[in-house]
Design a protein around this motif. Structure first.
Motif, PDB file in Angstrom:
ATOM      1  N   THR A  36       0.874  -1.347   0.070  1.00  0.00           N
ATOM      2  CA  THR A  36       0.009   0.036  -0.098  1.00  0.00           C
ATOM      3  C   THR A  36       0.996   1.283   0.172  1.00  0.00           C
ATOM      4  O   THR A  36       2.091   1.176   0.388  1.00  0.00           O
ATOM      5  CB  THR A  36      -0.916   0.121   1.397  1.00  0.00           C
ATOM      6  OG1 THR A  36      -0.192  -0.002   2.402  1.00  0.00           O
ATOM      7  CG2 THR A  36      -1.962  -1.142   1.389  1.00  0.00           C
ATOM      8  N   VAL A  37       0.310   2.277  -0.779  1.00  0.00           N
ATOM      9  CA  VAL A  37       1.304   3.361  -0.656  1.00  0.00           C
ATOM     10  C   VAL A  37       0.442   4.588  -0.402  1.00  0.00           C
ATOM     11  O   VAL A  37      -0.788   4.977  -0.516  1.00  0.00           O
ATOM     12  CB  VAL A  37       1.423   3.987  -2.280  1.00  0.00           C
ATOM     13  CG1 VAL A  37       2.318   4.999  -2.460  1.00  0.00           C
ATOM     14  CG2 VAL A  37       2.320   2.721  -2.913  1.00  0.00           C
ATOM     15  N   GLY A  38       1.136   5.366   0.573  1.00  0.00           N
ATOM     16  CA  GLY A  38       0.479   6.763   1.180  1.00  0.00           C
ATOM     17  C   GLY A  38       1.291   7.841   0.488  1.00  0.00           C
ATOM     18  O   GLY A  38       2.302   7.855   0.110  1.00  0.00           O
ATOM     19  N   MET A  39       0.591   9.016   0.160  1.00  0.00           N
ATOM     20  CA  MET A  39       1.087  10.122  -0.423  1.00  0.00           C
ATOM     21  C   MET A  39       1.035  11.510   0.275  1.00  0.00           C
ATOM     22  O   MET A  39      -0.281  11.445   1.033  1.00  0.00           O
ATOM     23  CB  MET A  39       0.554  10.474  -1.696  1.00  0.00           C
ATOM     24  CG  MET A  39       1.147  11.504  -2.547  1.00  0.00           C
ATOM     25  SD  MET A  39       0.117  12.016  -4.021  1.00  0.00           S
ATOM     26  CE  MET A  39      -1.222  12.868  -3.652  1.00  0.00           C
ATOM     27  N   LEU A  53       2.772  14.576   9.092  1.00  0.00           N
ATOM     28  CA  LEU A  53       1.920  14.062   8.020  1.00  0.00           C
ATOM     29  C   LEU A  53       2.684  12.643   7.544  1.00  0.00           C
ATOM     30  O   LEU A  53       2.154  11.659   7.299  1.00  0.00           O
ATOM     31  CB  LEU A  53       1.698  14.983   6.995  1.00  0.00           C
ATOM     32  CG  LEU A  53       0.950  16.242   7.104  1.00  0.00           C
ATOM     33  CD1 LEU A  53       0.851  17.129   6.050  1.00  0.00           C
ATOM     34  CD2 LEU A  53      -0.512  15.823   7.590  1.00  0.00           C
ATOM     35  N   VAL A  54       3.934  12.667   7.302  1.00  0.00           N
ATOM     36  CA  VAL A  54       4.683  11.620   6.822  1.00  0.00           C
ATOM     37  C   VAL A  54       4.769  10.624   8.042  1.00  0.00           C
ATOM     38  O   VAL A  54       4.557   9.375   7.409  1.00  0.00           O
ATOM     39  CB  VAL A  54       6.098  12.046   6.455  1.00  0.00           C
ATOM     40  CG1 VAL A  54       7.158  10.764   5.961  1.00  0.00           C
ATOM     41  CG2 VAL A  54       6.110  13.074   5.346  1.00  0.00           C
ATOM     42  N   ARG A  55       4.789  10.810   9.236  1.00  0.00           N
ATOM     43  CA  ARG A  55       4.902   9.854  10.101  1.00  0.00           C
ATOM     44  C   ARG A  55       3.287   9.012  10.197  1.00  0.00           C
ATOM     45  O   ARG A  55       3.499   8.029  10.427  1.00  0.00           O
ATOM     46  CB  ARG A  55       5.124  10.716  11.595  1.00  0.00           C
ATOM     47  CG  ARG A  55       6.206  10.969  11.478  1.00  0.00           C
ATOM     48  CD  ARG A  55       6.861  11.653  13.125  1.00  0.00           C
ATOM     49  NE  ARG A  55       8.260  12.197  13.146  1.00  0.00           N
ATOM     50  CZ  ARG A  55       8.504  13.367  12.928  1.00  0.00           C
ATOM     51  NH1 ARG A  55       7.617  14.407  13.142  1.00  0.00           N
ATOM     52  NH2 ARG A  55       9.485  13.949  13.188  1.00  0.00           N
ATOM     53  N   ARG A  56       2.439   9.874  10.192  1.00  0.00           N
ATOM     54  CA  ARG A  56       1.077   9.443  10.034  1.00  0.00           C
ATOM     55  C   ARG A  56       1.020   8.371   8.796  1.00  0.00           C
ATOM     56  O   ARG A  56       0.207   7.424   8.731  1.00  0.00           O
ATOM     57  CB  ARG A  56      -0.010  10.457   9.921  1.00  0.00           C
ATOM     58  CG  ARG A  56      -1.351   9.780   9.817  1.00  0.00           C
ATOM     59  CD  ARG A  56      -2.011   9.054  11.129  1.00  0.00           C
ATOM     60  NE  ARG A  56      -2.041   9.931  12.138  1.00  0.00           N
ATOM     61  CZ  ARG A  56      -3.151  10.698  12.421  1.00  0.00           C
ATOM     62  NH1 ARG A  56      -4.275  10.380  11.776  1.00  0.00           N
ATOM     63  NH2 ARG A  56      -3.338  11.291  13.298  1.00  0.00           N
ATOM     64  N   ALA A  57       1.513   8.929   7.596  1.00  0.00           N
ATOM     65  CA  ALA A  57       1.301   7.972   6.581  1.00  0.00           C
ATOM     66  C   ALA A  57       2.165   6.731   6.851  1.00  0.00           C
ATOM     67  O   ALA A  57       1.699   5.605   6.444  1.00  0.00           O
ATOM     68  CB  ALA A  57       2.022   8.982   5.431  1.00  0.00           C
ATOM     69  N   ARG A  58       3.223   6.880   7.470  1.00  0.00           N
ATOM     70  CA  ARG A  58       4.359   5.590   7.594  1.00  0.00           C
ATOM     71  C   ARG A  58       3.200   4.550   8.560  1.00  0.00           C
ATOM     72  O   ARG A  58       3.647   3.339   8.268  1.00  0.00           O
ATOM     73  CB  ARG A  58       5.488   6.158   8.216  1.00  0.00           C
ATOM     74  CG  ARG A  58       6.305   5.008   8.924  1.00  0.00           C
ATOM     75  CD  ARG A  58       6.746   4.185   7.676  1.00  0.00           C
ATOM     76  NE  ARG A  58       7.806   4.663   6.787  1.00  0.00           N
ATOM     77  CZ  ARG A  58       8.086   4.319   5.393  1.00  0.00           C
ATOM     78  NH1 ARG A  58       7.500   3.324   4.977  1.00  0.00           N
ATOM     79  NH2 ARG A  58       9.219   4.975   5.029  1.00  0.00           N
ATOM     80  N   SER A  60       0.406   4.167   8.520  1.00  0.00           N
ATOM     81  CA  SER A  60      -0.815   3.458   7.893  1.00  0.00           C
ATOM     82  C   SER A  60      -0.543   2.882   6.370  1.00  0.00           C
ATOM     83  O   SER A  60      -1.539   2.175   6.022  1.00  0.00           O
ATOM     84  CB  SER A  60      -1.913   4.712   7.519  1.00  0.00           C
ATOM     85  OG  SER A  60      -2.175   5.592   8.698  1.00  0.00           O
ATOM     86  N   CYS A  61       0.560   2.826   6.140  1.00  0.00           N
ATOM     87  CA  CYS A  61       0.922   2.500   4.851  1.00  0.00           C
ATOM     88  C   CYS A  61       2.151   1.770   4.648  1.00  0.00           C
ATOM     89  O   CYS A  61       2.940   1.936   5.446  1.00  0.00           O
ATOM     90  CB  CYS A  61       0.728   3.581   3.539  1.00  0.00           C
ATOM     91  SG  CYS A  61      -0.560   4.593   3.681  1.00  0.00           S
ATOM     92  N   ASP A  62       2.381   0.719   3.756  1.00  0.00           N
ATOM     93  CA  ASP A  62       3.750   0.114   3.613  1.00  0.00           C
ATOM     94  C   ASP A  62       4.747   1.087   3.093  1.00  0.00           C
ATOM     95  O   ASP A  62       5.802   1.130   3.496  1.00  0.00           O
ATOM     96  CB  ASP A  62       3.600  -0.998   2.617  1.00  0.00           C
ATOM     97  CG  ASP A  62       2.482  -2.226   2.968  1.00  0.00           C
ATOM     98  OD1 ASP A  62       2.306  -2.228   4.460  1.00  0.00           O
ATOM     99  OD2 ASP A  62       1.740  -2.686   2.140  1.00  0.00           O
ATOM    100  N   ARG A 179      -3.826   6.179   0.168  1.00  0.00           N
ATOM    101  CA  ARG A 179      -4.173   7.161   0.936  1.00  0.00           C
ATOM    102  C   ARG A 179      -3.447   8.354   0.652  1.00  0.00           C
ATOM    103  O   ARG A 179      -2.245   8.297   0.389  1.00  0.00           O
ATOM    104  CB  ARG A 179      -3.988   6.594   2.395  1.00  0.00           C
ATOM    105  CG  ARG A 179      -4.828   5.427   2.455  1.00  0.00           C
ATOM    106  CD  ARG A 179      -4.693   4.917   4.172  1.00  0.00           C
ATOM    107  NE  ARG A 179      -5.410   3.675   4.484  1.00  0.00           N
ATOM    108  CZ  ARG A 179      -4.724   2.451   4.220  1.00  0.00           C
ATOM    109  NH1 ARG A 179      -3.388   2.440   3.917  1.00  0.00           N
ATOM    110  NH2 ARG A 179      -5.527   1.293   4.670  1.00  0.00           N
ATOM    111  N   VAL A 180      -4.276   9.472   1.196  1.00  0.00           N
ATOM    112  CA  VAL A 180      -3.488  10.997   0.929  1.00  0.00           C
ATOM    113  C   VAL A 180      -3.587  11.483   2.246  1.00  0.00           C
ATOM    114  O   VAL A 180      -4.652  11.210   2.985  1.00  0.00           O
ATOM    115  CB  VAL A 180      -4.013  11.541  -0.041  1.00  0.00           C
ATOM    116  CG1 VAL A 180      -3.640  11.344  -1.422  1.00  0.00           C
ATOM    117  CG2 VAL A 180      -5.490  11.943   0.098  1.00  0.00           C
TER     118      VAL A 180
END
Length: 320
Positions: A36-39, A53-58, A60-62, A179-180
């Motif tokens: 999965t990819v977060g942007m 924001l990047v930490r939250r993406a990390r 939540s996403c691979d 996810r964004v």
């Protein structure tokens, strides 16, 4: 050519990608690997708000892609496009920091960094027909979200959300994230992007992350670096005004007139601060409210100082 597409690569820096072809190659490999990819879309000049924001993406996403692109179409000709800070190498260094305290430590992390990829495209890649800040001279396809872009920030920056909607659509199409992630500090932008995703049926989930603040409450922003030493203390006037109204709301006040009076008094007392607008808006329609109902409200505003324009908001009984 793309230097490293191996998703198990253990290098200590994000992969920097400039070309669309290389990005698509990387994304295809991620898809084939079932990741999965977060942007996280940004204009660079990163600070801890972006990193959160990047930490939250990390978490939540691979895999995490941070887009760094100063988008011309959301600037007017008189605004600070040429002066906007561009600090790509510093940004990459920040994103190369260890993800140990912020991420799930599994084989899902390609680099062990906060971000796996930094996508920093050229203007030619994003706007193949060229781009200018003069709207009547623009060519190509642009995106507008009607009904949510003309008020609040849109009053003094009528070009802004057309540019935001266009670049967000382009980046989603390019990265194809699952996810964004956006920051609450730009509350109206969050409402606009949610509507964009819903109305264009884009296959992506959106997460809004709470505003990151300095110790005194000032919302972190790339434009804070414009502030002089003398302006730094008065700069918190907007946050103090919003907090004063929020306190009254928590104590039971629901009338616009009373909340705005409290907020205006705080800003009027600050030196070298000019109020551009204060808004008390419905969290989905952005209609201005005379009284706060069960849906809650966004209280927001913008101030101008000699060196910078600052925005902020607080949520009253609602979520974005």
């Amino acid at each position: 050519m793309l230097g490293a597409t191996n998703l198990s690569d253990d290098s200590r820096a994000p992969l920097l990608i400039h070309s669309v072809a290389d990005l698509r190659r990387w994304r295809r490999n991620a898809l084939m690997a079932g990741k999965t990819v977060g942007m996280v879309p940004t204009m660079g000049a990163l600070h801890d708000g972006h990193l959160n924001l990047v930490r939250r993406a990390r978490t939540s996403c691979d895999l995490v892609v941070v887009c760094i692109y100063v988008n011309p179409s959301q600037f007017a000709p008189h605004e600070d496009l040429d002066q906007y800070p561009r600090t790509l190498q510093q940004d990459i260094a920040l994103l190369g920091g260890s993800a140990k305290d912020a991420a799930r430590q599994t084989d899902a992390s390609a680099t062990g960094c906060l971000a796996d990829v930094v996508f920093a495209p050229s203007n030619e890649s994003v706007y193949p027909d060229g781009i200018t800040t003069v709207r009547k001279d623009q060519r190509g396809a642009f995106v507008e979200v009607l009904g949510l872009s003309h008020q609040m920030e849109g009053v003094t920056r009528p070009h802004f959300f057309r540019g935001v909607a266009t670049i967000v659509t382009k980046l989603i199409n390019l990265v194809q994230p699952d996810r964004v992630f956006f920051g609450q500090k730009d509350a109206q932008q969050c409402v606009v992007v949610r509507s964009l995703i819903r109305n264009l049926c884009l296959p992506v989930e959106m997460t809004v992350v709470e505003t990151t603040r300095e110790q005194d409450g000032l919302a972190m922003s790339s434009r804070n670096r414009y502030l002089t030493a003398e302006e730094r203390q008065p700069a918190i006037a907007l946050y103090k005004a919003l907090r004063r109204a929020q306190t009254a709301y928590l104590e039971g006040e629901r009338r616009r007139s009373a909340l705005m009076e409290l907020a205006n008094a705080e800003i009027s007392a600050a030196p070298n601060v000019s109020l551009e607008y204060l808004s008390l808006a419905h969290p989905r329609t952005l209609d201005e409210l005379d009284n706060i109902g069960e849906d809650g409200a966004i209280i927001s505003g913008a101030i101008r100082m000699p060196s910078a324009r600052l925005i902020d908001n607080l949520l009253l009984g609602c979520e974005l």
